[in-house]
Design a protein around this motif. Structure first.
Motif, PDB file in Angstrom:
ATOM      1  N   ASN A 129       0.825  -1.193   0.000  1.00 39.44           N
ATOM      2  CA  ASN A 129       0.000   0.000   0.000  1.00 39.44           C
ATOM      3  C   ASN A 129       0.872   1.262   0.000  1.00 39.44           C
ATOM      4  OD1 ASN A 129      -2.309   1.544   0.027  1.00 39.44           O
ATOM      5  ND2 ASN A 129      -2.586   1.405   2.234  1.00 39.44           N
ATOM      6  N   TYR A 130       1.968   1.229   0.765  1.00 40.55           N
ATOM      7  CA  TYR A 130       2.881   2.370   0.807  1.00 40.55           C
ATOM      8  C   TYR A 130       3.577   2.570  -0.533  1.00 40.55           C
ATOM      9  CZ  TYR A 130       2.238   2.535   5.830  1.00 40.55           C
ATOM     10  OH  TYR A 130       1.695   2.646   7.077  1.00 40.55           O
ATOM     11  N   GLU A 131       3.950   1.470  -1.164  1.00 36.01           N
ATOM     12  CA  GLU A 131       4.592   1.557  -2.471  1.00 36.01           C
ATOM     13  C   GLU A 131       3.633   2.139  -3.501  1.00 36.01           C
ATOM     14  OE1 GLU A 131       5.921  -2.378  -3.350  1.00 36.01           O
ATOM     15  OE2 GLU A 131       7.539  -2.295  -1.866  1.00 36.01           O
ATOM     16  N   LYS A 132       2.381   1.738  -3.418  1.00 40.94           N
ATOM     17  CA  LYS A 132       1.373   2.250  -4.340  1.00 40.94           C
ATOM     18  C   LYS A 132       1.163   3.749  -4.106  1.00 40.94           C
ATOM     19  CE  LYS A 132      -3.396   1.532  -5.800  1.00 40.94           C
ATOM     20  NZ  LYS A 132      -4.640   0.793  -5.560  1.00 40.94           N
ATOM     21  N   MET A 133       1.089   4.154  -2.853  1.00 41.47           N
ATOM     22  CA  MET A 133       0.909   5.580  -2.540  1.00 41.47           C
ATOM     23  C   MET A 133       2.127   6.386  -2.991  1.00 41.47           C
ATOM     24  SD  MET A 133      -1.095   5.466   1.171  1.00 41.47           S
ATOM     25  CE  MET A 133       0.103   6.483   1.881  1.00 41.47           C
ATOM     26  N   TYR A 134       3.321   5.831  -2.803  1.00 45.64           N
ATOM     27  CA  TYR A 134       4.546   6.492  -3.237  1.00 45.64           C
ATOM     28  C   TYR A 134       4.543   6.683  -4.748  1.00 45.64           C
ATOM     29  CZ  TYR A 134       9.510   7.276  -4.081  1.00 45.64           C
ATOM     30  OH  TYR A 134      10.704   7.789  -4.499  1.00 45.64           O
ATOM     31  N   GLU A 135       4.145   5.671  -5.475  1.00 46.01           N
ATOM     32  CA  GLU A 135       4.084   5.738  -6.940  1.00 46.01           C
ATOM     33  C   GLU A 135       3.046   6.759  -7.391  1.00 46.01           C
ATOM     34  OE1 GLU A 135       5.191   5.025 -10.752  1.00 46.01           O
ATOM     35  OE2 GLU A 135       6.140   4.165  -8.981  1.00 46.01           O
ATOM     36  N   GLN A 136       1.889   6.781  -6.741  1.00 43.07           N
ATOM     37  CA  GLN A 136       0.855   7.760  -7.082  1.00 43.07           C
ATOM     38  C   GLN A 136       1.336   9.181  -6.818  1.00 43.07           C
ATOM     39  OE1 GLN A 136      -2.462   6.457  -4.704  1.00 43.07           O
ATOM     40  NE2 GLN A 136      -3.330   5.203  -6.352  1.00 43.07           N
ATOM     41  N   LEU A 137       2.014   9.398  -5.693  1.00 41.32           N
ATOM     42  CA  LEU A 137       2.540  10.717  -5.365  1.00 41.32           C
ATOM     43  C   LEU A 137       3.583  11.143  -6.382  1.00 41.32           C
ATOM     44  CD1 LEU A 137       2.638  13.112  -3.393  1.00 41.32           C
ATOM     45  CD2 LEU A 137       4.409  11.858  -2.132  1.00 41.32           C
ATOM     46  N   SER A 138       4.455  10.236  -6.748  1.00 41.04           N
ATOM     47  CA  SER A 138       5.482  10.527  -7.738  1.00 41.04           C
ATOM     48  C   SER A 138       4.852  10.879  -9.090  1.00 41.04           C
ATOM     49  CB  SER A 138       6.416   9.333  -7.887  1.00 41.04           C
ATOM     50  OG  SER A 138       7.366   9.576  -8.882  1.00 41.04           O
ATOM     51  N   ASN A 139       3.871  10.111  -9.510  1.00 45.99           N
ATOM     52  CA  ASN A 139       3.177  10.387 -10.782  1.00 45.99           C
ATOM     53  C   ASN A 139       2.442  11.719 -10.738  1.00 45.99           C
ATOM     54  OD1 ASN A 139       4.071   7.990 -11.872  1.00 45.99           O
ATOM     55  ND2 ASN A 139       2.203   6.872 -11.353  1.00 45.99           N
ATOM     56  N   TYR A 140       1.817  12.004  -9.614  1.00 44.46           N
ATOM     57  CA  TYR A 140       1.078  13.260  -9.458  1.00 44.46           C
ATOM     58  C   TYR A 140       2.023  14.455  -9.561  1.00 44.46           C
ATOM     59  CZ  TYR A 140      -1.704  16.913  -7.235  1.00 44.46           C
ATOM     60  OH  TYR A 140      -2.347  18.090  -6.957  1.00 44.46           O
ATOM     61  N   MET A 141       3.166  14.382  -8.900  1.00 43.24           N
ATOM     62  CA  MET A 141       4.116  15.494  -8.937  1.00 43.24           C
ATOM     63  C   MET A 141       4.717  15.669 -10.333  1.00 43.24           C
ATOM     64  SD  MET A 141       6.034  15.362  -5.301  1.00 43.24           S
ATOM     65  CE  MET A 141       5.236  15.986  -3.839  1.00 43.24           C
ATOM     66  N   THR A 142       4.982  14.581 -11.013  1.00 39.49           N
ATOM     67  CA  THR A 142       5.487  14.661 -12.380  1.00 39.49           C
ATOM     68  C   THR A 142       4.439  15.285 -13.297  1.00 39.49           C
ATOM     69  OG1 THR A 142       6.850  12.710 -12.000  1.00 39.49           O
ATOM     70  CG2 THR A 142       6.453  13.323 -14.286  1.00 39.49           C
ATOM     71  N   GLU A 143       3.185  14.909 -13.116  1.00 42.40           N
ATOM     72  CA  GLU A 143       2.099  15.461 -13.925  1.00 42.40           C
ATOM     73  C   GLU A 143       1.955  16.968 -13.698  1.00 42.40           C
ATOM     74  OE1 GLU A 143      -2.716  15.116 -13.962  1.00 42.40           O
ATOM     75  OE2 GLU A 143      -1.589  13.264 -13.711  1.00 42.40           O
ATOM     76  N   ILE A 144       2.044  17.397 -12.460  1.00 38.08           N
ATOM     77  CA  ILE A 144       1.949  18.823 -12.155  1.00 38.08           C
ATOM     78  C   ILE A 144       3.114  19.578 -12.793  1.00 38.08           C
ATOM     79  CG2 ILE A 144       2.115  20.536 -10.302  1.00 38.08           C
ATOM     80  CD1 ILE A 144       0.477  18.675  -8.576  1.00 38.08           C
ATOM     81  N   HIS A 145       4.315  19.012 -12.741  1.00 40.25           N
ATOM     82  CA  HIS A 145       5.477  19.658 -13.353  1.00 40.25           C
ATOM     83  C   HIS A 145       5.282  19.809 -14.863  1.00 40.25           C
ATOM     84  CE1 HIS A 145       9.605  20.911 -13.892  1.00 40.25           C
ATOM     85  NE2 HIS A 145       9.760  19.970 -14.801  1.00 40.25           N
ATOM     86  N   GLU A 146       4.758  18.771 -15.508  1.00 43.35           N
ATOM     87  CA  GLU A 146       4.508  18.838 -16.950  1.00 43.35           C
ATOM     88  C   GLU A 146       3.453  19.897 -17.273  1.00 43.35           C
ATOM     89  OE1 GLU A 146       3.547  14.834 -18.002  1.00 43.35           O
ATOM     90  OE2 GLU A 146       5.639  14.178 -17.860  1.00 43.35           O
ATOM     91  N   GLN A 147       2.417  20.004 -16.441  1.00 43.23           N
ATOM     92  CA  GLN A 147       1.412  21.048 -16.636  1.00 43.23           C
ATOM     93  C   GLN A 147       2.037  22.430 -16.485  1.00 43.23           C
ATOM     94  OE1 GLN A 147      -1.601  20.136 -13.763  1.00 43.23           O
ATOM     95  NE2 GLN A 147      -2.575  18.572 -15.029  1.00 43.23           N
TER      96      GLN A 147
END
Length: 125
Positions: free
Chosen positions: A3-21
């Motif tokens: 569950n922690y790994e999944k949350m870490y991956e989601q957070l990483s993807n979210y931050m990358t998406e915001i940077h691209e925006q």
């Protein structure tokens, strides 16, 4: 633990998406910095009205766009600080507009070639 790994991956993807925006927002803002003076110049020539009025509008629009670009860059800077604080290791590194690299470039076409190379490298990953 998964569950922690999944949350870490989601957070990483979210931050990358915001940077691209934020990168897209910067591109739009820079294009508007070129477009708005052209629009005001054309409107001035077509209407033949008061030049001071168009000058004031142009200056106000430049200030607004500058504040917009500063806000986007500052938001991205804070995002990167938070990433470092949380230990999130994303592909996002450095500011959106690195002025030190820009001063080393001799031509705008060289900048475009470097940016295209980054885009192509990002697509390969």
């Amino acid at each position: 633990m998964k569950n922690y790994e999944k949350m870490y991956e989601q957070l990483s993807n979210y931050m990358t998406e915001i940077h691209e925006q934020n990168q897209r927002r910067i591109k739009i803002g820079l294009r508007l910095l070129l477009l708005i003076p052209t629009v005001f110049l054309i409107a001035l020539l077509l209407t033949g009205s008061n030049k001071v009025f168009f000058l004031i509008l142009w200056i106000l629009s430049m200030f607004l766009l500058s504040f917009y670009l500063i806000a986007v860059e500052y938001g991205d800077f804070k995002l990167q600080e938070k990433q470092k604080e949380l230990g999130v290791d994303a592909d996002v590194e450095g500011p959106l507009m690195d002025l030190n690299k820009l001063s080393d470039l001799k031509t705008i076409s060289e900048l475009k070639l470097r940016n295209d190379g980054k885009t192509n490298q990002g697509a390969k990953k």
